[in-house]
Scaffold this motif. Sequence first.
Motif, PDB file in Angstrom:
ATOM      1  N   VAL A 122      53.518  59.087  13.596  1.00  0.00           N
ATOM      2  CA  VAL A 122      52.754  58.020  12.951  1.00  0.00           C
ATOM      3  C   VAL A 122      53.348  57.657  11.602  1.00  0.00           C
ATOM      4  CG1 VAL A 122      50.501  57.334  12.035  1.00  0.00           C
ATOM      5  CG2 VAL A 122      50.620  58.629  14.165  1.00  0.00           C
ATOM      6  N   VAL A 123      53.400  58.624  10.675  1.00  0.00           N
ATOM      7  CA  VAL A 123      53.819  58.332   9.297  1.00  0.00           C
ATOM      8  C   VAL A 123      55.274  57.896   9.246  1.00  0.00           C
ATOM      9  CG1 VAL A 123      54.139  59.311   6.992  1.00  0.00           C
ATOM     10  CG2 VAL A 123      52.091  59.870   8.313  1.00  0.00           C
ATOM     11  N   ARG A 124      56.167  58.687   9.822  1.00  0.00           N
ATOM     12  CA  ARG A 124      57.586  58.362   9.744  1.00  0.00           C
ATOM     13  C   ARG A 124      57.940  57.107  10.543  1.00  0.00           C
ATOM     14  NH1 ARG A 124      61.339  63.398  10.358  1.00  0.00           N
ATOM     15  NH2 ARG A 124      60.818  63.203  12.567  1.00  0.00           N
ATOM     16  N   GLU A 125      57.172  56.810  11.582  1.00  0.00           N
ATOM     17  CA  GLU A 125      57.394  55.603  12.380  1.00  0.00           C
ATOM     18  C   GLU A 125      56.685  54.391  11.788  1.00  0.00           C
ATOM     19  OE1 GLU A 125      59.329  55.234  15.055  1.00  0.00           O
ATOM     20  OE2 GLU A 125      59.995  57.327  14.961  1.00  0.00           O
ATOM     21  N   VAL A 173      43.688  63.237  15.226  1.00  0.00           N
ATOM     22  CA  VAL A 173      44.344  63.527  16.503  1.00  0.00           C
ATOM     23  C   VAL A 173      43.249  63.772  17.527  1.00  0.00           C
ATOM     24  CG1 VAL A 173      45.859  65.082  17.781  1.00  0.00           C
ATOM     25  CG2 VAL A 173      46.356  64.557  15.380  1.00  0.00           C
ATOM     26  N   TRP A 174      43.187  62.920  18.544  1.00  0.00           N
ATOM     27  CA  TRP A 174      42.279  63.164  19.660  1.00  0.00           C
ATOM     28  C   TRP A 174      43.030  63.925  20.729  1.00  0.00           C
ATOM     29  CZ3 TRP A 174      37.550  63.521  21.547  1.00  0.00           C
ATOM     30  CH2 TRP A 174      37.413  63.627  22.940  1.00  0.00           C
ATOM     31  N   VAL A 175      42.422  65.018  21.245  1.00  0.00           N
ATOM     32  CA  VAL A 175      43.029  65.850  22.275  1.00  0.00           C
ATOM     33  C   VAL A 175      42.045  65.986  23.420  1.00  0.00           C
ATOM     34  CG1 VAL A 175      44.155  68.039  22.797  1.00  0.00           C
ATOM     35  CG2 VAL A 175      44.187  67.161  20.453  1.00  0.00           C
ATOM     36  N   LEU A 191      47.389  71.759  22.636  1.00  0.00           N
ATOM     37  CA  LEU A 191      48.450  71.421  21.700  1.00  0.00           C
ATOM     38  C   LEU A 191      49.377  72.611  21.491  1.00  0.00           C
ATOM     39  CD1 LEU A 191      46.888  69.406  18.712  1.00  0.00           C
ATOM     40  CD2 LEU A 191      48.350  68.556  20.552  1.00  0.00           C
ATOM     41  N   VAL A 192      50.680  72.361  21.482  1.00  0.00           N
ATOM     42  CA  VAL A 192      51.641  73.430  21.216  1.00  0.00           C
ATOM     43  C   VAL A 192      52.519  73.093  20.013  1.00  0.00           C
ATOM     44  CG1 VAL A 192      51.654  74.285  23.586  1.00  0.00           C
ATOM     45  CG2 VAL A 192      53.266  72.489  22.918  1.00  0.00           C
ATOM     46  N   ILE A 193      52.243  71.968  19.357  1.00  0.00           N
ATOM     47  CA  ILE A 193      52.928  71.569  18.134  1.00  0.00           C
ATOM     48  C   ILE A 193      51.877  71.374  17.053  1.00  0.00           C
ATOM     49  CG2 ILE A 193      54.364  69.806  17.012  1.00  0.00           C
ATOM     50  CD1 ILE A 193      55.909  71.339  19.042  1.00  0.00           C
ATOM     51  N   ASP A 194      52.174  71.801  15.851  1.00  0.00           N
ATOM     52  CA  ASP A 194      51.244  71.650  14.741  1.00  0.00           C
ATOM     53  C   ASP A 194      50.832  70.183  14.590  1.00  0.00           C
ATOM     54  OD1 ASP A 194      50.438  71.221  11.849  1.00  0.00           O
ATOM     55  OD2 ASP A 194      50.665  73.399  11.867  1.00  0.00           O
ATOM     56  N   PRO A 195      49.524  69.882  14.492  1.00  0.00           N
ATOM     57  CA  PRO A 195      49.084  68.487  14.406  1.00  0.00           C
ATOM     58  C   PRO A 195      49.582  67.764  13.154  1.00  0.00           C
ATOM     59  CG  PRO A 195      47.255  69.989  13.988  1.00  0.00           C
ATOM     60  CD  PRO A 195      48.383  70.815  14.515  1.00  0.00           C
ATOM     61  N   ILE A 196      49.836  68.497  12.077  1.00  0.00           N
ATOM     62  CA  ILE A 196      50.379  67.859  10.876  1.00  0.00           C
ATOM     63  C   ILE A 196      51.788  67.344  11.154  1.00  0.00           C
ATOM     64  CG2 ILE A 196      51.040  68.201   8.456  1.00  0.00           C
ATOM     65  CD1 ILE A 196      48.878  70.259   8.223  1.00  0.00           C
ATOM     66  N   LEU A 197      52.587  68.124  11.875  1.00  0.00           N
ATOM     67  CA  LEU A 197      53.926  67.681  12.244  1.00  0.00           C
ATOM     68  C   LEU A 197      53.872  66.489  13.197  1.00  0.00           C
ATOM     69  CD1 LEU A 197      55.775  71.093  12.794  1.00  0.00           C
ATOM     70  CD2 LEU A 197      55.786  69.640  10.765  1.00  0.00           C
ATOM     71  N   LEU A 198      52.888  66.503  14.106  1.00  0.00           N
ATOM     72  CA  LEU A 198      52.754  65.394  15.043  1.00  0.00           C
ATOM     73  C   LEU A 198      52.434  64.090  14.311  1.00  0.00           C
ATOM     74  CD1 LEU A 198      50.739  66.970  18.002  1.00  0.00           C
ATOM     75  CD2 LEU A 198      53.129  66.261  18.009  1.00  0.00           C
ATOM     76  N   ASN A 230      64.513  59.488  26.356  1.00  0.00           N
ATOM     77  CA  ASN A 230      65.211  58.352  25.757  1.00  0.00           C
ATOM     78  C   ASN A 230      64.957  58.207  24.265  1.00  0.00           C
ATOM     79  OD1 ASN A 230      66.294  57.520  28.239  1.00  0.00           O
ATOM     80  ND2 ASN A 230      64.397  56.457  28.772  1.00  0.00           N
ATOM     81  N   SER A 231      63.904  58.835  23.747  1.00  0.00           N
ATOM     82  CA  SER A 231      63.611  58.717  22.323  1.00  0.00           C
ATOM     83  C   SER A 231      63.131  60.056  21.786  1.00  0.00           C
ATOM     84  CB  SER A 231      62.542  57.640  22.082  1.00  0.00           C
ATOM     85  OG  SER A 231      61.369  57.937  22.805  1.00  0.00           O
ATOM     86  N   PRO A 232      64.042  60.950  21.466  1.00  0.00           N
ATOM     87  CA  PRO A 232      63.663  62.285  20.985  1.00  0.00           C
ATOM     88  C   PRO A 232      62.930  62.225  19.653  1.00  0.00           C
ATOM     89  CG  PRO A 232      66.001  61.920  20.674  1.00  0.00           C
ATOM     90  CD  PRO A 232      65.503  60.775  21.502  1.00  0.00           C
ATOM     91  N   VAL A 233      62.141  63.244  19.396  1.00  0.00           N
ATOM     92  CA  VAL A 233      61.359  63.339  18.167  1.00  0.00           C
ATOM     93  C   VAL A 233      61.942  64.443  17.296  1.00  0.00           C
ATOM     94  CG1 VAL A 233      59.094  63.847  17.194  1.00  0.00           C
ATOM     95  CG2 VAL A 233      59.285  62.515  19.297  1.00  0.00           C
TER      96      VAL A 233
END
Length: 448
Positions: free
Chosen positions: A278-281, A258-260, A266-273, A77-80
Amino acid sequence: MGNTTFSKPLIFQSKLLCFSLTFLSSSLIAAVYFTFAATKCIFRSSPFDPVQKPLFSYPSSYGEHKYAIPTTRSSCNSPVYFSDYWGVMKEMQEIWENTTTLGAGSLRYMQGNAESFGGNLSFEKRMSHFDNREYGTEIPCGFFKRFPISNSDQIAMEKCDGLVVVSAIFNDHDKIRQPKGLGSQTLQKVCFFMFLDDATLNRLHFHSLISRKSKQNKIGAWRIVKVSSDYLYENAAMNGIIPKYLIHRLFPNSKHSVWVDAKLQLVIDPILLIHSLVVRENSDMAISRHPYFVHTLEEAMATARWKKWWDVDGLKVQMETYCENGLEPWNSKKPYPTDVPDSALILRKHNAATNLFSCLLFNELETFNPRDQLPFAFVRDKMYPKLNINMFEVEVFEQVAIEYRHNIKLGGPIVGPRLKRASSDLFANGTCSKCEGYLLKMWGESHD
């Protein structure tokens, strides 16, 4: 010489064949697209220059990829949307360079000695710190005993001044998993720290993954930090709570974290996450919704039924304490989509609000038990200043990390299937519970 006549190749003379080739090409492109974005939860504007080779090769006996949990969700319902890697890298570096730790430093932490790492405070004492709008008030936030790590590790942690990725394994409960999909500059810009105890280190020594002689160990992306659990809690899960929720104190100069959970990869770069969630939202924190529950008592009853925590009487005391002091079931008037998170992945901006939340939650966990989903809504809803939390869709969580089962211990408890619905066994002794009003509202029998 006669005139030479050039004709079109036969392949271009057939309109049907041309149409078929065009259709085939389009189908292949579509197939590739839906293969990489099957749930429509993850979109990238362009490839982000991933690391091409594996970060570390494990011996087959270590079993890094055993017991993966499959995912079957097909919608979101809310793609990234992820921006270009290099653009995100530049933006995040500017944020880190232009951000000081003064905002986080507005919190002052209590000092002193105590029998436990967190001080084991009374409920009244803990509640007195939920409202932190008065500048300069000291709050309890662990470290009433020294966190038992080496000086060299502590110095390295203090030098991490941008984004830190943290995980922990205690009592050999999980296997170390390497992050995937990292951009080519991420390992130089991001700190990766893994906290381990002696039991876990002994397993790594057994598989010759690290040397017993080395004082500074690294496995792939992770810097290994040995924690002497002799000086902490008897419960290994509680020891893991320290780096999970006091991450801002262990890494005082980091701007984001980022706590994992160790069961995740993780399969996505943490900087992108961090940038997208966080930042864009414009969020203080990002955390996934629980896949099945929205009410805190649903999670509490599941915890009791499936023996995720054996002290059921203690669980009841905890929930009744929260109900008596204002815990309400989730409803649409709350500014959050659920009261129950999946806390295996937590993304944070280190500021006064998130640091206060982490301190308050840690105090509740030390008092009752390490099941961090139980006090989550109570702390979130009662604290000031308020948190801006991005509680994103479960489908997003399943696309940014792969979940594995914990190590299976011989003789360990069977906690039951995750899909089975919880019952009200936690409050089934016939006595008048302080959570009766909560339960009636949760079940829709009260319209107050």
